[in-house]
Structure formats: C-alpha cells, structure tokens
Scaffold this active site. Structure first.
Site, PDB file in Angstrom:
ATOM      1  N   HIS A 230       0.834  -1.199   0.000  1.00 47.20           N
ATOM      2  CA  HIS A 230       0.000   0.000   0.000  1.00 47.20           C
ATOM      3  C   HIS A 230       0.868   1.247   0.000  1.00 47.20           C
ATOM      4  O   HIS A 230       2.058   1.198   0.330  1.00 47.20           O
ATOM      5  CB  HIS A 230      -0.969   0.024   1.187  1.00 47.20           C
ATOM      6  CG  HIS A 230      -0.328   0.389   2.488  1.00 47.20           C
ATOM      7  ND1 HIS A 230      -0.166   1.693   2.903  1.00 47.20           N
ATOM      8  CD2 HIS A 230       0.194  -0.376   3.462  1.00 47.20           C
ATOM      9  CE1 HIS A 230       0.426   1.710   4.086  1.00 47.20           C
ATOM     10  NE2 HIS A 230       0.659   0.456   4.447  1.00 47.20           N
ATOM     11  N   CYS A 231       0.265   2.343  -0.411  1.00 45.74           N
ATOM     12  CA  CYS A 231       0.863   3.663  -0.271  1.00 45.74           C
ATOM     13  C   CYS A 231      -0.233   4.529   0.352  1.00 45.74           C
ATOM     14  O   CYS A 231      -1.128   3.992   1.015  1.00 45.74           O
ATOM     15  CB  CYS A 231       1.386   4.206  -1.602  1.00 45.74           C
ATOM     16  SG  CYS A 231       0.179   4.232  -2.950  1.00 45.74           S
ATOM     17  N   GLU A 232      -0.193   5.819   0.137  1.00 50.53           N
ATOM     18  CA  GLU A 232      -1.193   6.658   0.800  1.00 50.53           C
ATOM     19  C   GLU A 232      -2.609   6.334   0.331  1.00 50.53           C
ATOM     20  O   GLU A 232      -3.522   6.198   1.141  1.00 50.53           O
ATOM     21  CB  GLU A 232      -0.889   8.144   0.580  1.00 50.53           C
ATOM     22  CG  GLU A 232      -1.796   9.051   1.379  1.00 50.53           C
ATOM     23  CD  GLU A 232      -1.370  10.507   1.365  1.00 50.53           C
ATOM     24  OE1 GLU A 232      -2.036  11.299   2.051  1.00 50.53           O
ATOM     25  OE2 GLU A 232      -0.394  10.867   0.667  1.00 50.53           O
TER      26      GLU A 232
ATOM     27  N   TYR B  58      -3.329   3.724   2.953  1.00 49.48           N
ATOM     28  CA  TYR B  58      -3.248   4.070   4.371  1.00 49.48           C
ATOM     29  C   TYR B  58      -4.361   5.029   4.767  1.00 49.48           C
ATOM     30  O   TYR B  58      -4.897   4.939   5.867  1.00 49.48           O
ATOM     31  CB  TYR B  58      -1.877   4.666   4.707  1.00 49.48           C
ATOM     32  CG  TYR B  58      -1.719   4.957   6.183  1.00 49.48           C
ATOM     33  CD1 TYR B  58      -1.588   3.910   7.101  1.00 49.48           C
ATOM     34  CD2 TYR B  58      -1.707   6.257   6.682  1.00 49.48           C
ATOM     35  CE1 TYR B  58      -1.450   4.151   8.454  1.00 49.48           C
ATOM     36  CE2 TYR B  58      -1.570   6.506   8.034  1.00 49.48           C
ATOM     37  CZ  TYR B  58      -1.450   5.454   8.920  1.00 49.48           C
ATOM     38  OH  TYR B  58      -1.315   5.695  10.274  1.00 49.48           O
TER      39      TYR B  58
END
Length: 192
Positions: free
Chosen positions: A83-85, A126
């Site tokens: 995942h990233c933001e 996130y």
C-alpha cells in the site's frame, strides 16, 4: 478479495480484512504476512499500520525478497500486502514489480511456480485504513500525508531518487526493445 477498476490486474484487500489479519483473526489460515508500506519514510514515521515495514525503493524490495527466496510450503499461506497513501501509484507499482521479478526468477519452465504467489493491494491505501482503524496505527491515530508542508524537501528528495531509478529502468526497457526488434528482423530474414 476483489479487483478494482483502477488496478484490475491486482487483487485487493479491504481495510476491514487487513485489520482482521493484524488482529489475528486469520491466524489459523494465514501463517505469515507482511504489510509493505511503500510510502516515503517521513510518511511512514508519521503513522503506519501496526507491524508494517517501510520499503519505498525497488532496490530495497529486491534485496529483501530476492536475495535468498524459497518456494512456499503449499500448506502454509504467506502473503504480501502492498500500500501507499491511496494505493493508486506507489503501492500498485511495487506489487507489479515484485510479481514481474518473481516470474522472471522462476522462468517459464517452472510456470506457475512463484516465491510469492499471494500478493495483495490494500484498497484505498493508508488513508482508508487510518480513517476506519486509527487504533491499529502506530503511533495510534497518526497520519502524515505525502504533501505535508513540513516535509516539502523530503518529498523532493525521495521523488528525485524514485525518478532516477525509473529513468534507469526506462533506459533498460528501450535497450531491450531495440534488441528484440533486431531479433525479430533476423527471424524474418530482413536486414536493419
């Protein structure tokens, strides 16, 4: 598990499913899991999912997962969650990258064998996880965005490093394309 319109080639897990995984609800079926936070270090330090590891560069990902890989036991599930933001760019790119390297490492003669058969993307990243489960974030409830005003220089630094890696990759792709075209021309008996 689902596929999204934005990343139809990737399997997604909802924040709810990841929260249950972190809480141990799947311990009888999933032996091992890693949550790979692909955000930049200042974002990770500003809040991350409990137990997540911060790997934002492809070089680090290669060192961590391809120095001594082993094929998983078919009776034991081991999964990687990226995942990233928002899970819209960095997370999906890293997930695709590891799949590509895994396929190349195993070669077509071993298809469909993989070192990491179960790769997932955290749906909504996130931001979505934090909005529903801030109590499972470390420090509790913390969230620093990529565009945080206090980290403008950090952002420039990490983006520059990411682009330099991508530039090297584009150069390799271009070189491979030229080689491939030469091979195709030779197969058809034409001269370049």
């Amino acid at each position: 598990m689902s596929k999204t319109e934005k990343n139809p080639d990737l399997h997604n897990l909802t924040p709810e499913t990841v929260a249950k995984l972190v809480s141990g609800e799947f311990s009888s079926t999933v032996e091992n899991y890693k949550i790979i936070d692909c955000r930049y270090p200042y974002e990770y330090d500003g809040g991350h999912i409990q137990g997540a590891v911060n790997i934002w560069s492809k070089d680090t990902l290669m060192k961590e997962y391809f120095n001594n890989p082993t094929h998983p036991d078919k009776d034991r599930r081991s999964i990687l969650i990226f995942h990233c933001e928002f899970s819209s760019k960095r997370g999906p790119d890293m997930c695709r990258f590891i799949r590509e390297k895994d396929r190349k490492s195993n070669g077509m003669e071993n298809f469909p064998k993989l070192y990491y058969p179960e790769l997932y993307l955290l749906s909504g990243g996130y931001k979505a996880f934090h909005s529903s489960y801030p109590d499972i974030c470390v420090p509790m409830g913390a969230y620093r965005t990529m565009l945080d005003e206090d980290h403008v220089e950090d952002l420039k630094h990490f983006q520059k490093r990411s682009k330099s890696w991508n530039g090297e990759r584009q150069s390799r792709i271009k070189q491979n394309t030229i080689c491939r075209r030469s091979s195709i021309s030779e197969l058809h008996g034409s001269k370049s």
